[in-house]
Design a protein around this motif. Structure first.
Motif, PDB file in Angstrom:
ATOM      1  N   ALA A 188       0.855  -1.189   0.000  1.00 45.14           N
ATOM      2  CA  ALA A 188       0.000   0.000   0.000  1.00 45.14           C
ATOM      3  C   ALA A 188       0.889   1.238   0.000  1.00 45.14           C
ATOM      4  O   ALA A 188       1.984   1.232   0.555  1.00 45.14           O
ATOM      5  N   VAL A 189       0.396   2.298  -0.663  1.00 44.79           N
ATOM      6  CA  VAL A 189       1.154   3.558  -0.743  1.00 44.79           C
ATOM      7  C   VAL A 189       0.262   4.672  -0.192  1.00 44.79           C
ATOM      8  O   VAL A 189      -0.481   5.318  -0.938  1.00 44.79           O
ATOM      9  N   PRO A 190       0.321   4.909   1.126  1.00 41.47           N
ATOM     10  CA  PRO A 190      -0.517   5.954   1.729  1.00 41.47           C
ATOM     11  C   PRO A 190      -0.132   7.349   1.257  1.00 41.47           C
ATOM     12  O   PRO A 190       0.984   7.571   0.757  1.00 41.47           O
ATOM     13  N   ASN A 191      -1.048   8.284   1.446  1.00 42.04           N
ATOM     14  CA  ASN A 191      -0.817   9.680   1.077  1.00 42.04           C
ATOM     15  C   ASN A 191      -0.487  10.529   2.297  1.00 42.04           C
ATOM     16  O   ASN A 191      -0.802  11.718   2.351  1.00 42.04           O
ATOM     17  N   TYR A 192       0.164   9.920   3.265  1.00 40.94           N
ATOM     18  CA  TYR A 192       0.494  10.575   4.517  1.00 40.94           C
ATOM     19  C   TYR A 192       1.587   9.747   5.196  1.00 40.94           C
ATOM     20  O   TYR A 192       1.878   8.612   4.779  1.00 40.94           O
ATOM     21  N   GLY A 193       2.173  10.304   6.242  1.00 42.90           N
ATOM     22  CA  GLY A 193       3.131   9.544   7.040  1.00 42.90           C
ATOM     23  C   GLY A 193       4.495  10.199   7.147  1.00 42.90           C
ATOM     24  O   GLY A 193       4.781  11.201   6.492  1.00 42.90           O
ATOM     25  N   GLN A 194       5.338   9.599   7.977  1.00 44.77           N
ATOM     26  CA  GLN A 194       6.689  10.086   8.194  1.00 44.77           C
ATOM     27  C   GLN A 194       7.618   9.619   7.076  1.00 44.77           C
ATOM     28  O   GLN A 194       7.435   8.545   6.526  1.00 44.77           O
ATOM     29  N   PRO A 195       8.635  10.418   6.737  1.00 48.57           N
ATOM     30  CA  PRO A 195       9.577  10.000   5.694  1.00 48.57           C
ATOM     31  C   PRO A 195      10.572   8.974   6.223  1.00 48.57           C
ATOM     32  O   PRO A 195      10.679   8.752   7.432  1.00 48.57           O
ATOM     33  N   GLY A 196      11.290   8.342   5.293  1.00 43.81           N
ATOM     34  CA  GLY A 196      12.390   7.461   5.668  1.00 43.81           C
ATOM     35  C   GLY A 196      11.992   6.117   6.220  1.00 43.81           C
ATOM     36  O   GLY A 196      12.785   5.457   6.886  1.00 43.81           O
ATOM     37  N   ARG A 197      10.787   5.677   5.943  1.00 44.04           N
ATOM     38  CA  ARG A 197      10.302   4.402   6.471  1.00 44.04           C
ATOM     39  C   ARG A 197       9.860   3.474   5.335  1.00 44.04           C
ATOM     40  O   ARG A 197       9.584   3.912   4.236  1.00 44.04           O
ATOM     41  N   GLY A 198       9.775   2.202   5.656  1.00 46.67           N
ATOM     42  CA  GLY A 198       9.305   1.236   4.667  1.00 46.67           C
ATOM     43  C   GLY A 198      10.409   0.759   3.744  1.00 46.67           C
ATOM     44  O   GLY A 198      11.592   1.062   3.938  1.00 46.67           O
ATOM     45  N   PRO A 199      10.028   0.008   2.710  1.00 46.61           N
ATOM     46  CA  PRO A 199      11.014  -0.588   1.808  1.00 46.61           C
ATOM     47  C   PRO A 199      11.880   0.451   1.093  1.00 46.61           C
ATOM     48  O   PRO A 199      11.419   1.544   0.774  1.00 46.61           O
ATOM     49  N   LEU A 200      13.114   0.068   0.847  1.00 48.88           N
ATOM     50  CA  LEU A 200      14.017   0.873   0.037  1.00 48.88           C
ATOM     51  C   LEU A 200      13.557   0.812  -1.409  1.00 48.88           C
ATOM     52  O   LEU A 200      13.206  -0.261  -1.916  1.00 48.88           O
ATOM     53  N   LEU A 201      13.552   1.948  -2.101  1.00 51.22           N
ATOM     54  CA  LEU A 201      13.108   1.985  -3.493  1.00 51.22           C
ATOM     55  C   LEU A 201      14.274   1.618  -4.408  1.00 51.22           C
ATOM     56  O   LEU A 201      15.359   2.190  -4.313  1.00 51.22           O
ATOM     57  N   VAL A 202      14.024   0.655  -5.288  1.00 47.34           N
ATOM     58  CA  VAL A 202      15.054   0.187  -6.215  1.00 47.34           C
ATOM     59  C   VAL A 202      14.479   0.163  -7.629  1.00 47.34           C
ATOM     60  O   VAL A 202      13.258   0.096  -7.816  1.00 47.34           O
ATOM     61  N   PRO A 203      15.345   0.224  -8.644  1.00 49.87           N
ATOM     62  CA  PRO A 203      14.852   0.214 -10.028  1.00 49.87           C
ATOM     63  C   PRO A 203      13.978  -1.000 -10.314  1.00 49.87           C
ATOM     64  O   PRO A 203      14.266  -2.119  -9.865  1.00 49.87           O
ATOM     65  N   GLY A 204      12.904  -0.768 -11.062  1.00 53.19           N
ATOM     66  CA  GLY A 204      11.992  -1.836 -11.441  1.00 53.19           C
ATOM     67  C   GLY A 204      10.748  -1.928 -10.593  1.00 53.19           C
ATOM     68  O   GLY A 204       9.804  -2.644 -10.941  1.00 53.19           O
ATOM     69  N   MET A 205      10.722  -1.221  -9.471  1.00 48.70           N
ATOM     70  CA  MET A 205       9.486  -1.157  -8.683  1.00 48.70           C
ATOM     71  C   MET A 205       8.500  -0.227  -9.372  1.00 48.70           C
ATOM     72  O   MET A 205       8.901   0.783  -9.963  1.00 48.70           O
ATOM     73  N   CYS A 206       7.222  -0.541  -9.287  1.00 42.86           N
ATOM     74  CA  CYS A 206       6.179   0.299  -9.881  1.00 42.86           C
ATOM     75  C   CYS A 206       5.057   0.507  -8.871  1.00 42.86           C
ATOM     76  O   CYS A 206       4.643  -0.433  -8.190  1.00 42.86           O
ATOM     77  N   PHE A 207       4.597   1.748  -8.811  1.00 46.89           N
ATOM     78  CA  PHE A 207       3.539   2.100  -7.871  1.00 46.89           C
ATOM     79  C   PHE A 207       2.519   3.009  -8.543  1.00 46.89           C
ATOM     80  O   PHE A 207       2.860   3.771  -9.451  1.00 46.89           O
ATOM     81  N   ALA A 208       1.283   2.927  -8.064  1.00 48.64           N
ATOM     82  CA  ALA A 208       0.250   3.890  -8.436  1.00 48.64           C
ATOM     83  C   ALA A 208       0.060   4.824  -7.253  1.00 48.64           C
ATOM     84  O   ALA A 208      -0.277   4.380  -6.155  1.00 48.64           O
ATOM     85  N   VAL A 209       0.350   6.094  -7.457  1.00 45.27           N
ATOM     86  CA  VAL A 209       0.197   7.106  -6.412  1.00 45.27           C
ATOM     87  C   VAL A 209      -1.110   7.840  -6.683  1.00 45.27           C
ATOM     88  O   VAL A 209      -1.335   8.306  -7.810  1.00 45.27           O
ATOM     89  N   GLU A 210      -1.984   7.947  -5.663  1.00 51.69           N
ATOM     90  CA  GLU A 210      -3.302   8.529  -5.930  1.00 51.69           C
ATOM     91  C   GLU A 210      -3.875   9.275  -4.731  1.00 51.69           C
ATOM     92  O   GLU A 210      -4.724   8.760  -4.011  1.00 51.69           O
ATOM     93  N   PRO A 211      -3.429  10.522  -4.528  1.00 50.11           N
ATOM     94  CA  PRO A 211      -4.029  11.314  -3.459  1.00 50.11           C
ATOM     95  C   PRO A 211      -5.499  11.625  -3.720  1.00 50.11           C
ATOM     96  O   PRO A 211      -5.898  11.872  -4.857  1.00 50.11           O
ATOM     97  N   MET A 212      -6.282  11.578  -2.651  1.00 48.13           N
ATOM     98  CA  MET A 212      -7.682  11.991  -2.667  1.00 48.13           C
ATOM     99  C   MET A 212      -7.820  13.062  -1.596  1.00 48.13           C
ATOM    100  O   MET A 212      -7.569  12.793  -0.422  1.00 48.13           O
ATOM    101  N   VAL A 213      -8.176  14.261  -2.006  1.00 53.58           N
ATOM    102  CA  VAL A 213      -8.167  15.419  -1.121  1.00 53.58           C
ATOM    103  C   VAL A 213      -9.563  16.040  -1.105  1.00 53.58           C
ATOM    104  O   VAL A 213     -10.161  16.273  -2.161  1.00 53.58           O
ATOM    105  N   ASN A 214     -10.062  16.325   0.099  1.00 51.54           N
ATOM    106  CA  ASN A 214     -11.410  16.861   0.265  1.00 51.54           C
ATOM    107  C   ASN A 214     -11.381  18.324   0.724  1.00 51.54           C
ATOM    108  O   ASN A 214     -10.470  18.731   1.444  1.00 51.54           O
ATOM    109  N   LEU A 215     -12.419  19.060   0.372  1.00 52.81           N
ATOM    110  CA  LEU A 215     -12.542  20.442   0.841  1.00 52.81           C
ATOM    111  C   LEU A 215     -12.780  20.500   2.345  1.00 52.81           C
ATOM    112  O   LEU A 215     -12.389  21.462   3.001  1.00 52.81           O
ATOM    113  N   GLY A 216     -13.415  19.497   2.887  1.00 54.35           N
ATOM    114  CA  GLY A 216     -13.727  19.486   4.307  1.00 54.35           C
ATOM    115  C   GLY A 216     -13.075  18.326   5.026  1.00 54.35           C
ATOM    116  O   GLY A 216     -11.865  18.132   4.967  1.00 54.35           O
TER     117      GLY A 216
END
Length: 266
Positions: A188-216
């Motif tokens: 999972a790729v959350p749209n929040y959180g602290q930096p420097g955590r989770g798996p190390l990014l290496v060539p060949g990884m693919c992700f879908a990044v999708e922020p959902m932002v509300n007015l309220g």
């Protein structure tokens, strides 16, 4: 007792990334066609038909149709609908609406996934700013997807930008994801959180990044159709998404028609 090992992130070869790029281009071109078709009076079912024609005429297969029973080729989410809205001939776009269109396609077993939110005619300055903030937060997240970074850097970049723009709600229940031979893969790729955590990014990884932002509020409600998610306070939402690959040369945005040239100038 042995601990259960977490699933490894799928690593793609250069050839596999090329096929994912083909799928991404199908998605990108389809969304471009759909954005041009958005106008008052068109129905979301009309948009779905346009999407299916575009995807199949390119020799690809719609990712969404039939996925866990989903009945259409795209998700069409209007105004307070955040994500997973179902196209319907009775849903007619009107002047002043905003619509999120989420689209996926498969080429030779490899997936592309992208979304865009667009106005229907004229919208308020507040709503236009919402769309701008959400889209820019996506690109901030993509820019963080670099070799030797950490997975959480992506979500931190999204959140840091949005928080700096005003009192927006960042949806937490629905997040980005790994992608490749399946549309939704670990991690999972959350749209929040602290930096420097989770798996190390290496060539060949693919992700879908999708922020959902509300007015309220960031709180959500799942409707009785068990697909459509809306804002709990009825205010409007925006959703943008791209599929990208981690490469030695920086993030390659597979669903952007230009591959993500915007990142090179940022």
């Amino acid at each position: 007792m042995w601990k259960k090992r977490k699933p490894a992130i799928q690593i793609k070869t250069p050839g596999e990334l090329d096929v994912m790029r083909e799928a991404g281009l199908v998605v990108g071109r389809t969304l471009q066609t759909l954005v041009e078709a958005v106008k008052p009076g068109i129905t979301t079912a009309d948009l779905d038909a346009i999407a299916e024609e575009s995807i199949r005429s390119a020799g690809a297969t719609p990712s969404f149709k039939g996925y866990q029973g989903f009945p259409a080729c795209i998700c069409t989410s209007i105004n307070e609908e955040i994500v997973h809205g179902i196209p319907n001939p009775s849903k007619v776009l009107a002047e002043g609406d905003v619509i999120s269109i989420d689209c996926g396609a498969i080429v030779d077993g490899w997936h592309g996934d992208s979304a865009v939110t667009v106005p229907v005619g004229e919208i308020t300055a507040e709503e236009r700013r919402l769309l701008e903030v959400c889209e820019e937060s996506l690109w901030r997240g993509l820019a963080a997807g670099r070799v030797d970074g950490r997975l959480s850097d992506i979500g931190n970049a999204v959140e840091t930008y949005v928080r700096g723009q005003g009192d927006y709600g960042i949806v937490e229940e629905y997040v980005g994801h790994g992608i490749g031979t399946e549309m939704h893969m670990d991690p999972a790729v959350p749209n929040y959180g602290q930096p420097g955590r989770g798996p190390l990014l290496v060539p060949g990884m693919c992700f879908a990044v999708e922020p959902m932002v509300n007015l309220g509020t960031a709180e959500t409600i799942l409707l009785e159709d068990e697909w459509t998610v809306i804002t709990a306070d009825g205010r409007r939402s925006a959703h943008f998404e791209h599929t990208f690959a981690v490469t030695e040369d920086g993030p390659w945005v597979l669903t952007a028609l230009d591959g993500g040239e915007r990142l090179k100038s940022s």
